[in-house]
Design a protein around this motif. Sequence first.
Motif, PDB file in Angstrom:
ATOM      1  N   SER A 113       0.843  -1.202   0.000  1.00 14.33           N
ATOM      2  CA  SER A 113       0.000   0.000   0.000  1.00 14.33           C
ATOM      3  C   SER A 113       0.869   1.240   0.000  1.00 14.33           C
ATOM      4  CB  SER A 113      -0.889   0.034   1.243  1.00 14.33           C
ATOM      5  OG  SER A 113      -1.711  -1.093   1.293  1.00 14.33           O
ATOM      6  N   ASP A 136      -1.783  -0.982  -3.979  1.00 13.17           N
ATOM      7  CA  ASP A 136      -2.561   0.256  -3.891  1.00 13.17           C
ATOM      8  C   ASP A 136      -1.638   1.447  -4.151  1.00 13.17           C
ATOM      9  OD1 ASP A 136      -4.166   2.393  -3.351  1.00 13.17           O
ATOM     10  OD2 ASP A 136      -4.796   1.739  -1.361  1.00 13.17           O
ATOM     11  N   ASN A 158      -4.854  -0.781  -7.702  1.00 18.79           N
ATOM     12  CA  ASN A 158      -5.657   0.415  -7.444  1.00 18.79           C
ATOM     13  C   ASN A 158      -4.864   1.652  -7.853  1.00 18.79           C
ATOM     14  OD1 ASN A 158      -7.114   2.571  -6.422  1.00 18.79           O
ATOM     15  ND2 ASN A 158      -7.604   1.576  -4.490  1.00 18.79           N
TER      16      ASN A 158
END
Length: 238
Positions: A113, A136, A158
Motif C-alpha cells: 500500500s 494500492d 488500485n
Amino acid sequence: MGNSALKAHLETAQKTGVFQLTGKGLTEFPEDLQKLTSNLRTIDLSNNKIELLPPLIGKFSLLKSLALNNNKLTALPEELCKLKKLETLHLNGNHLRQLPAAFGQLSALKTLSLSGNQLRTVPTQLSGLRHLDVVDLSKNQIQNVPDTVGELQAIELNLNQNQISQISVQISHCPRLKVLRLEENCLELSMLPQSILSDSQISLLAVEGNLFEIKKLRELEGYDKYMERFTATKKKFA
C-alpha cells in the motif's frame, strides 16, 4: 514517551513478536528495536512523524508485516529489500517519490500500500514480485502506466485518484489481474486500451470520474466479453 514505557513495549514485543507504537509523535525509528531483530514478525509505527527508516531495518529477518502509514518518509533504504519474509508493507500517507532499486527482491511480498505518496509512475520494480496480490497506488501523481506493467503479477491494482492520461496496452497481458481501479483520473475513452475489455483477465474495471461518460464504455468493442467475466465473477462471490 518515557523510557520505562518503551521498555514495557519492548518486553511485550519480545514475547509476542509484535511491536506496535502508533500515534505517539515519534520522530525517529526506535533504536532499541535492534535488540529484537530476531524476534519481531510485525512492526507498526503508523501515525508518527518518522522521517527516516534506518538501514538496520534490513536486520529484521523474520519480519512479515511492516506498517509506517502517515509518517514523513521521503525515501526508503536499500536495506529494506533484504526482508525475504516480508508479506505486507503499508506506507500510505508519506512523501515517497520512488522505491529502492532492489525493491524487486522482496520476494514474499503479497500486499503493498503506497496510497497518498508522490509517485509519478508505476514503479518498474513491482514487475519482479511473483506473489504480489494487492497493490494500492491511489492518490499519487502518476501520469502514465508503462509497458512494464504487463509483467505485474497482482490480482488487484488500485490507481484511483491519480493524473493518468495514458495506459500501456500491455496491462491486458497481466496474468492474474482481476481488479483494475482507475477512478478519478484524466483518461479520455480513446486512451483506454480496448484489449482490457476484449482480451484480459480483468473482471472488475472501475473507471468512474474520468473524461468520458461511463455509458460510452458499453459501446466499445469487447465490452460484451468483459461483462461475461464480470457476471461470472459476481456469481462466484454471490
